[in-house]
Design a protein around this motif. Structure first.
Motif, PDB file in Angstrom:
ATOM      1  N   GLU A  56       0.818  -1.209   0.000  1.00  0.00           N
ATOM      2  CA  GLU A  56       0.000   0.000   0.000  1.00  0.00           C
ATOM      3  C   GLU A  56       0.857   1.265   0.000  1.00  0.00           C
ATOM      4  O   GLU A  56       0.477   2.274  -0.590  1.00  0.00           O
ATOM      5  N   GLN A  57       2.002   1.201   0.649  1.00  0.00           N
ATOM      6  CA  GLN A  57       2.876   2.365   0.727  1.00  0.00           C
ATOM      7  C   GLN A  57       3.763   2.530  -0.498  1.00  0.00           C
ATOM      8  O   GLN A  57       3.980   3.647  -0.968  1.00  0.00           O
ATOM      9  N   TYR A  58       4.267   1.411  -1.011  1.00  0.00           N
ATOM     10  CA  TYR A  58       5.298   1.500  -2.048  1.00  0.00           C
ATOM     11  C   TYR A  58       4.892   0.863  -3.376  1.00  0.00           C
ATOM     12  O   TYR A  58       5.668   0.880  -4.330  1.00  0.00           O
ATOM     13  N   GLY A  59       3.697   0.281  -3.432  1.00  0.00           N
ATOM     14  CA  GLY A  59       3.263  -0.353  -4.661  1.00  0.00           C
ATOM     15  C   GLY A  59       3.847  -1.747  -4.816  1.00  0.00           C
ATOM     16  O   GLY A  59       4.625  -2.217  -3.985  1.00  0.00           O
ATOM     17  N   GLY A  60       3.449  -2.414  -5.878  1.00  0.00           N
ATOM     18  CA  GLY A  60       3.967  -3.750  -6.137  1.00  0.00           C
ATOM     19  C   GLY A  60       2.907  -4.819  -6.005  1.00  0.00           C
ATOM     20  O   GLY A  60       1.709  -4.567  -6.174  1.00  0.00           O
ATOM     21  N   LYS A  61       3.331  -6.009  -5.637  1.00  0.00           N
ATOM     22  CA  LYS A  61       2.440  -7.171  -5.580  1.00  0.00           C
ATOM     23  C   LYS A  61       2.813  -8.046  -4.401  1.00  0.00           C
ATOM     24  O   LYS A  61       3.992  -8.194  -4.069  1.00  0.00           O
ATOM     25  N   VAL A  62       1.783  -8.623  -3.766  1.00  0.00           N
ATOM     26  CA  VAL A  62       1.990  -9.543  -2.643  1.00  0.00           C
ATOM     27  C   VAL A  62       1.541 -10.935  -3.070  1.00  0.00           C
ATOM     28  O   VAL A  62       0.372 -11.150  -3.391  1.00  0.00           O
TER      29      VAL A  62
END
Length: 263
Positions: free
Chosen positions: A50-56
């Motif tokens: 949520e803070q830095y973007g990307g994928k979990v």
């Protein structure tokens, strides 16, 4: 940022059967839940996204029923998941488990950050996370109690040591094992649960691994063998005292003295 959270399905109670031959837990059909420590690791991953973007992404190892924890993770916000499952992986000790998980990670993809709970409630060894990092050849920080700054190429974390709290800067890719209460895990979302209930899950068996030598997995690849596993016996004894306060105090003193808890 590509984030992977390793999660595990553990028994939901202490009423679990043990295989008398192999000495391992019978997980098929047993009441199960996500390892509580892994909920904190998942929350860390979701908040970092949520803070830095990307994928979990989430990865688990176990029998087919272990899919349930992947769908629970989807309901909390994870993007994709994979299950490592094969009967040849059964009965693994921490070393064989770590090797299997590391092989699954290589198959699943490339990740900047791998997150694990500090330990599991069924094994309590706290060894799998560090051993996975060793097998993958990446740095590891254990006992992480807080997340600091995330900058290009690395992350700053607080490591809870016996005598103090240490600030550690570690470069990507890396693996962290996090303590409980590092962040408050969110509740699964009903909307997400309905939206992801048919989401596909990747399945990895022995034949999908880079190393397909079955002697490196499961009981065959375990240098340590459990001699005996058994449910804890309860030795609780209830005793009711009656009388006045002074009489009950005297009775309690005599009981403690008999048990040699007092002089």
């Amino acid at each position: 940022m590509e984030i992977l959270v390793c999660i595990k399905q553990v028994p939901g109670s202490n009423k679990v059967e043990v295989d008398s031959v192999t000495g391992v837990l019978k997980r098929d059909g047993a009441d199960s839940k996500m390892n509580p420590y892994d909920l904190y690791a998942l929350e860390v991953g979701l908040e970092l996204r949520e803070q830095y973007g990307g994928k979990v992404s989430v990865l688990t190892m176990g029998p087919p029923q272990a899919k349930a924890v992947l769908y629970e993770a989807f309901a909390m916000g994870a993007d994709e998941g994979a299950l490592i499952t094969d009967r040849k992986f059964g009965g693994a000790d921490v070393l064989a488990t770590s090797y299997t998980v590391s092989q699954g990670i290589k198959k699943f993809g490339k990740f900047d950050l791998i997150l694990c709970g500090l330990q599991t409630t069924d094994g309590d060894t706290a060894q799998v996370g560090p051993e996975v990092s060793e097998t993958l050849g990446i740095p590891c920080v254990c006992n992480v109690s807080a997340i600091g700054a995330v900058k290009a190429g690395g992350i700053t974390v607080m490591m809870d040591m016996p005598e103090d709290i240490e600030e550690v800067k570690v470069s990507f890719p890396c693996l962290l094992t996090v303590q409980k209460d590092i962040m408050q895990p969110r509740l699964p979302s009903y909307k997400l649960k309905k939206a992801t209930e048919k989401r596909g899950i990747q399945m990895f068996t022995l034949q999908d691994m880079e190393d397909t030598d079955e002697h490196h997995y499961g009981l065959n690849g375990s240098p340590t063998q459990v001699q005996r596993i058994f449910p804890p016996t309860s030795d609780k004894v209830q005793q009711k005292l009656e009388g006045t306060s002074a009489e009950m105090a005297d009775q309690l003193y005599r009981i403690l003295k008999k048990k040699k808890f007092t002089a």
